[in-house]
Design an enzyme around this catalytic site. Structure first.
Site, PDB file in Angstrom:
ATOM      1  CB  CYS A   1      -0.934   0.017   1.205  1.00  0.00           C
ATOM      2  SG  CYS A   1      -1.901  -1.485   1.363  1.00  0.00           S
TER       3      CYS A   1
ATOM      4  CG  HIS B   1      -3.375   3.125   2.608  1.00  0.00           C
ATOM      5  ND1 HIS B   1      -3.889   2.849   1.369  1.00  0.00           N
ATOM      6  CD2 HIS B   1      -3.418   1.955   3.307  1.00  0.00           C
ATOM      7  CE1 HIS B   1      -4.229   1.571   1.322  1.00  0.00           C
ATOM      8  NE2 HIS B   1      -3.952   1.012   2.472  1.00  0.00           N
TER       9      HIS B   1
ATOM     10  CG  ASN C   1      -6.737  -1.267   1.559  1.00  0.00           C
ATOM     11  OD1 ASN C   1      -6.046  -0.708   0.704  1.00  0.00           O
ATOM     12  ND2 ASN C   1      -6.228  -1.834   2.639  1.00  0.00           N
TER      13      ASN C   1
END
Ligand code: UT7
Length: 334
Positions: free
Chosen positions: A121, A261, A291
């Site tokens: 990520c 994020h 996500n």
């Protein structure tokens, strides 16, 4: 006269930004029909309401290409003006060639060198930091940094602890000279490999090559220890966010926009609270996309820009956290 001790922007930053998400999506009620979960649980524990899903014929490079073309157009350059393409992804089309090379071909960036980075990520911010240094070193002018993922391809759709969390998408930025008073002020990258087991895809690499048994044991899917990861995420994001501010002589109250994020609304809220930034300056879109790993920050940036929330001269902080473990932060003047 009072001297300003704050670090100045480097003059290298984001010249153009673009994002793409596949049209199809799954709502929480769709997932209620697939696993033992509920809209209430997903909403309360994560903030997620829906997540987009690539069509069967779309791979990561296809999503990356769409985002890349938008970023290139936004920067007002041509694909042949690109010197380097960097793709951050945990879901490459295949081991090799790299997804960056596939994008290079697709967009006709014939002059560009291309490579992938593996930082889960945090991939987009790792790429942004590398790109800034390349341009500042003087050898390259235009670098395309992409965060692109098709996480729905590596999810175990019978595992409710992971399958409700992730989505597909891509975001891209062209990094180059943006003029005095603009661009990146400071970057920070970090990792802790000792906690790598908290989020991983065990099989399919050289440690555990694909066999009938690995397939049967469902080892080609994401495995996650969510609760431990949650605590590590908040700690790492707060540290990373504070680090670039301290290094540059800024306070969190100076920020105009914080883009973290987008993994879980509770992680975003806890991070924002601990660094003490007012709520309206924090960008949130996890409810819309889930996500999307390396794609989440550039998707959020492109969307914020489109909504008029990201304007010339704003002080912006980007903060990421992901498998590895990895984390990163970037402070910049837009
Ligand atoms: O992208 C960077 C990496 N990823 C992250 O940063 C994710 C970090 N972690 C998280 O976001 C959260 O830990 C989760 C959303 C994954 C889980 O939330 P949690 O509050 O930490 O829940 P938990 O894992 O402690 O599970 C609580 C309960 C468990 O039941 P028991 O053992 O208490 O009976 C789970 O089995 O919730 C259960 N559960 C679910 N229930 C309904 C787990 N997943 C689900 C589900 N639907 N989808």
């Amino acid at each position: 006269m009072r001297r300003d001790h704050r670090k100045k922007p480097s003059g290298v930053g984001i010249k153009g930004i673009g994002a793409y998400v596949p049209e199809a999506f799954l709502t929480n009620s769709d997932l209620e029909r697939m696993v033992d979960t509920s809209d209430q649980w997903i909403t309360e524990r994560t903030g997620i309401k829906k997540r987009h899903k690539a069509n069967p014929e779309q791979a990561t490079s296809d999503l990356a290409r769409e985002a890349a073309l938008k970023a290139i157009a936004d920067a007002g350059i041509k694909p042949t003006d690109l010197d380097i393409i960097i793709v951050g992804t945990a879901t490459p089309d295949m081991f090799f060639p790299s997804t960056a090379c596939l994008v290079q071909k697709e967009i006709g960036a014939t002059k560009a060198a291309a490579f992938d980075i593996s930082a889960a990520c945090s991939g987009f911010l790792y790429g942004l930091s590398i790109a800034e240094d390349f341009v500042r070193a003087g050898k390259y002018e235009n670098i395309l940094v992409v965060g692109a993922e098709t996480l729905t391809r590596i999810l175990d759709w019978s595992d409710r602890t992971t399958c409700v969390l992730f989505g597909d998408g891509a975001g891209a930025a062209v990094v180059g000279r943006v003029g005095d008073g603009h661009g990146i002020i400071s970057t920070f990258l970090g990792s802790d490999g000792s906690m790598g087991d908290l989020l991983k895809l065990p099989a399919g690499g050289s440690r555990m090559p694909a066999t009938e048994e690995t397939v049967r044991k469902r080892l080609h899917y994401v495995k996650m220890e969510g609760n431990k990861l949650f605590k590590a995420a908040v700690k790492a994001m707060v540290n990373a966010a504070t680090k670039v501010l301290d290094d540059s002589g800024y306070r969190s109250q100076d920020l105009d926009l914080l883009v973290t994020h987008q993994a879980n609304i509770r992680i975003i809220d806890a991070t924002a609270k601990r660094i003490d930034i007012s709520d309206e300056k924090v960008y949130r879109n996890v409810h819309e996309y889930g996500n999307t790993s390396a794609a989440s920050i550039p998707i959020a940036l492109a969307e914020a820009k489109q909504k008029g929330m990201l304007r010339d001269g704003m002080l912006v902080e980007l903060v990421a956290f992901g498998g590895g473990l990895t984390w990163a932060s970037v402070l910049m003047v837009w």
